[in-house]
Design an enzyme around this catalytic site. Structure first.
Site, mmCIF file in Angstrom:
data_model
loop_
_atom_site.group_PDB
_atom_site.id
_atom_site.type_symbol
_atom_site.label_atom_id
_atom_site.label_comp_id
_atom_site.label_asym_id
_atom_site.label_seq_id
_atom_site.Cartn_x
_atom_site.Cartn_y
_atom_site.Cartn_z
ATOM 1 N N CYS A 1 0.815 -1.226 0.000
ATOM 2 C CA CYS A 1 0.000 0.000 0.000
ATOM 3 C C CYS A 1 0.847 1.274 0.000
ATOM 4 C CB CYS A 1 -0.933 0.015 1.203
ATOM 5 S SG CYS A 1 -2.063 -1.369 1.193
ATOM 6 N N HIS B 1 -3.474 7.200 2.866
ATOM 7 C CA HIS B 1 -3.879 5.934 2.254
ATOM 8 C C HIS B 1 -5.252 5.557 2.818
ATOM 9 C CE1 HIS B 1 -4.179 1.859 1.056
ATOM 10 N NE2 HIS B 1 -3.894 1.355 2.249
ATOM 11 N N ASN C 1 -10.226 -0.202 0.001
ATOM 12 C CA ASN C 1 -8.765 -0.102 0.036
ATOM 13 C C ASN C 1 -8.204 -0.540 -1.324
ATOM 14 O OD1 ASN C 1 -6.031 -0.434 0.436
ATOM 15 N ND2 ASN C 1 -6.235 -1.474 2.404
HETATM 16 O O1 UT7 Z 1 -3.783 -1.095 3.789
HETATM 17 C C1 UT7 Z 1 -3.373 -1.538 5.073
HETATM 18 C C2 UT7 Z 1 -3.890 -2.898 5.253
HETATM 19 N N1 UT7 Z 1 -5.008 -3.197 6.034
HETATM 20 C C3 UT7 Z 1 -5.634 -2.460 6.979
HETATM 21 O O2 UT7 Z 1 -5.368 -1.328 7.223
HETATM 22 C C4 UT7 Z 1 -6.707 -3.152 7.755
HETATM 23 C C5 UT7 Z 1 -6.545 -2.937 9.233
HETATM 24 N N2 UT7 Z 1 -7.571 -3.608 10.031
HETATM 25 C C6 UT7 Z 1 -8.890 -3.327 9.941
HETATM 26 O O3 UT7 Z 1 -9.285 -2.501 9.165
HETATM 27 C C7 UT7 Z 1 -9.833 -4.032 10.894
HETATM 28 O O4 UT7 Z 1 -9.087 -4.823 11.802
HETATM 29 C C8 UT7 Z 1 -10.888 -4.926 10.187
HETATM 30 C C9 UT7 Z 1 -11.867 -4.037 9.452
HETATM 31 C C10 UT7 Z 1 -10.192 -5.863 9.219
HETATM 32 C C11 UT7 Z 1 -11.663 -5.741 11.207
HETATM 33 O O5 UT7 Z 1 -12.256 -4.897 12.180
HETATM 34 P P1 UT7 Z 1 -12.094 -5.231 13.726
HETATM 35 O O6 UT7 Z 1 -12.883 -4.249 14.462
HETATM 36 O O7 UT7 Z 1 -10.613 -5.304 14.021
HETATM 37 O O8 UT7 Z 1 -12.789 -6.654 13.831
HETATM 38 P P2 UT7 Z 1 -12.182 -8.025 14.352
HETATM 39 O O9 UT7 Z 1 -11.246 -8.616 13.347
HETATM 40 O O10 UT7 Z 1 -11.681 -7.842 15.740
HETATM 41 O O11 UT7 Z 1 -13.476 -8.917 14.402
HETATM 42 C C12 UT7 Z 1 -14.560 -8.640 15.285
HETATM 43 C C13 UT7 Z 1 -15.676 -9.638 15.034
HETATM 44 C C14 UT7 Z 1 -15.194 -11.109 14.961
HETATM 45 O O12 UT7 Z 1 -16.191 -11.916 15.564
HETATM 46 P P3 UT7 Z 1 -16.023 -12.476 17.060
HETATM 47 O O13 UT7 Z 1 -14.763 -13.287 16.996
HETATM 48 O O14 UT7 Z 1 -15.901 -11.263 17.915
HETATM 49 O O15 UT7 Z 1 -17.267 -13.269 17.232
HETATM 50 C C15 UT7 Z 1 -15.104 -11.391 13.490
HETATM 51 O O16 UT7 Z 1 -15.278 -12.755 13.191
HETATM 52 O O17 UT7 Z 1 -16.281 -9.386 13.759
HETATM 53 C C16 UT7 Z 1 -16.286 -10.589 12.971
HETATM 54 N N3 UT7 Z 1 -16.144 -10.222 11.560
HETATM 55 C C17 UT7 Z 1 -17.183 -9.919 10.774
HETATM 56 N N4 UT7 Z 1 -18.492 -9.855 10.994
HETATM 57 C C18 UT7 Z 1 -19.283 -9.489 9.987
HETATM 58 C C19 UT7 Z 1 -15.005 -10.126 10.834
HETATM 59 N N5 UT7 Z 1 -15.285 -9.758 9.580
HETATM 60 C C20 UT7 Z 1 -16.623 -9.628 9.526
HETATM 61 C C21 UT7 Z 1 -17.501 -9.254 8.499
HETATM 62 N N6 UT7 Z 1 -18.819 -9.193 8.778
HETATM 63 N N7 UT7 Z 1 -17.081 -8.942 7.252
#
Ligand code: UT7
Length: 324
Positions: free
Chosen positions: A112, A251, A281
């Site tokens: 990125c 970004h 993204n």
């Molecule tokens: O370009 C640079 C590269 N990438 C980034 O900058 C991404 C950086 N990270 C993020 O943007 C965030 O961490 C995410 C958007 C990927 C995820 O958000 P989060 O608030 O960190 O969620 P999480 O991974 O902690 O997941 C929370 C819950 C989980 O369920 P449990 O385990 O709490 O029951 C996940 O399984 O949300 C669940 N979950 C979803 N639910 C509905 C994960 N993805 C989804 C989804 N829809 N698409």
């Protein structure tokens, strides 16, 4: 100073994939995606819209704005990690599409942060040779590198390309300074396999394709901290404070990352350009797409101070100051 952006362009595929469309593909919902990422839609390439084709259209638009013909270009650099071939480079295909017969062409990969690293490179080329005309592109088709069964990642990414034409001008405008970093120790928090790079048994390797893998929560934490410290250090080095920034173009990864960064830096929200809601993204393409939109919307005035920052796989990150 002197490496000035004289034209910008971008190209997004027509096909729009909404959060509601994603509900049909994985177990997710519009409310979750919007509240956790700020993304409502992203663009997806159709057949025939390979990375180099998006890149070439973005480039044509940037060249038109610059008033420069493709056959006047000396160098084409494409920042990408989703070229349709490993070899030749995406940049060589762009050179062919544009008919940029004089230019040499190559790709860089800093995930990125590719466009930011590219700006630094172009700045150095132009300071060494003031006659050069350079095309710098960020282009990705991450829909081809996404596991569409993994809801943790497939909701995040989109396709697109952005381009800038750069020339040396004897002014105080242009790239002011960059502060770039990498940390390969953290590679396994965000990565994408490719074909194996060793084959000791001399067999015909399968190449089942590849996709992005990510520890989202960890990436999130590092992203905010790393971009903040790169920016604070850069501003201090250039003896500028955050109030002297006219527009910040970060970004576009996640609105929550951006909101945290903005509040820690103390920059006014209206000075931050955000389009992650429309495109998701787009990795190396996100900054040049945003830059082109900001430019065409008239958000950039001569002598404005721009702050650009990014974070991505590698890890790679950094911040750059430009005087428009
Ligand atoms: O370009 C640079 C590269 N990438 C980034 O900058 C991404 C950086 N990270 C993020 O943007 C965030 O961490 C995410 C958007 C990927 C995820 O958000 P989060 O608030 O960190 O969620 P999480 O991974 O902690 O997941 C929370 C819950 C989980 O369920 P449990 O385990 O709490 O029951 C996940 O399984 O949300 C669940 N979950 C979803 N639910 C509905 C994960 N993805 C989804 C989804 N829809 N698409």
């Amino acid at each position: 100073m002197g490496a000035v952006i004289v034209g910008t362009g971008s190209c997004l595929p027509d096909r729009v994939l909404s959060n509601h469309d994603l509900e049909e593909i994985v177990e997710t919902n519009d409310e979750w995606i919007r509240s956790r990422t700020g993304i409502s839609t992203r663009r997806i390439s159709s057949r025939g819209e390979e990375t180099f084709r998006l890149a070439s259209v973005a480039a044509e638009r940037a060249l038109e704005m610059a008033g420069i013909r493709a056959d006047e270009l000396d160098l084409i650099i494409v920042a990408t990690m989703s070229s349709h071939m490993s070899m030749p480079s995406c940049a060589c295909f762009v050179q062919k599409e544009l008919g940029a017969s004089r230019a040499f062409a190559y790709d860089i990969n800093a995930a990125c942060s590719g466009f930011l690293y590219g700006l630094d490179l172009v700045d150095k080329y132009l300071c060494a040779d003031r006659e050069k005309k350079i095309l710098l592109i960020g282009a990705e088709t991450l829909s081809s590198r996404t596991n569409w069964k993994d809801r943790n990642t497939c909701i995040l990414f989109g396709d697109g390309a952005g381009a800038v034409v750069m020339e040396y001008r004897d002014t105080s405008r242009g790239v002011v300074a960059s502060n770039l970093f990498s940390d390969g120790n953290l590679w396994n928090l965000l990565y994408m396999h490719s074909a194996p790079s060793c084959n000791p048994d001399l067999t015909q390797p399968d190449n089942p394709g590849t996709h992005i893998l990510m520890e989202g929560r960890e990436v999130f934490k590092y992203a905010v901290k790393a971009m903040q410290s790169a920016i604070v250090e850069l501003l201090a080095r250039e003896k500028l404070d955050i109030a002297s920034i006219d527009l910040m173009i970060p970004h576009q990864a996640n609105i929550r990352i951006l909101n945290k960064l903005v509040s820690r830096l103390g920059i006014a929200q209206e000075k931050v350009f955000i389009n992650v809601q429309k495109y998701g993204n787009t990795s190396a393409a996100s900054i040049p797409i945003a830059l082109d939109e900001a430019n065409r919307e008239g958000r950039l005035k001569p002598d404005d101070v721009l702050l650009v920052c990014s974070f991505g796989g590698g890890f790679t990150w950094g911040a750059t100051l430009l005087r428009w």
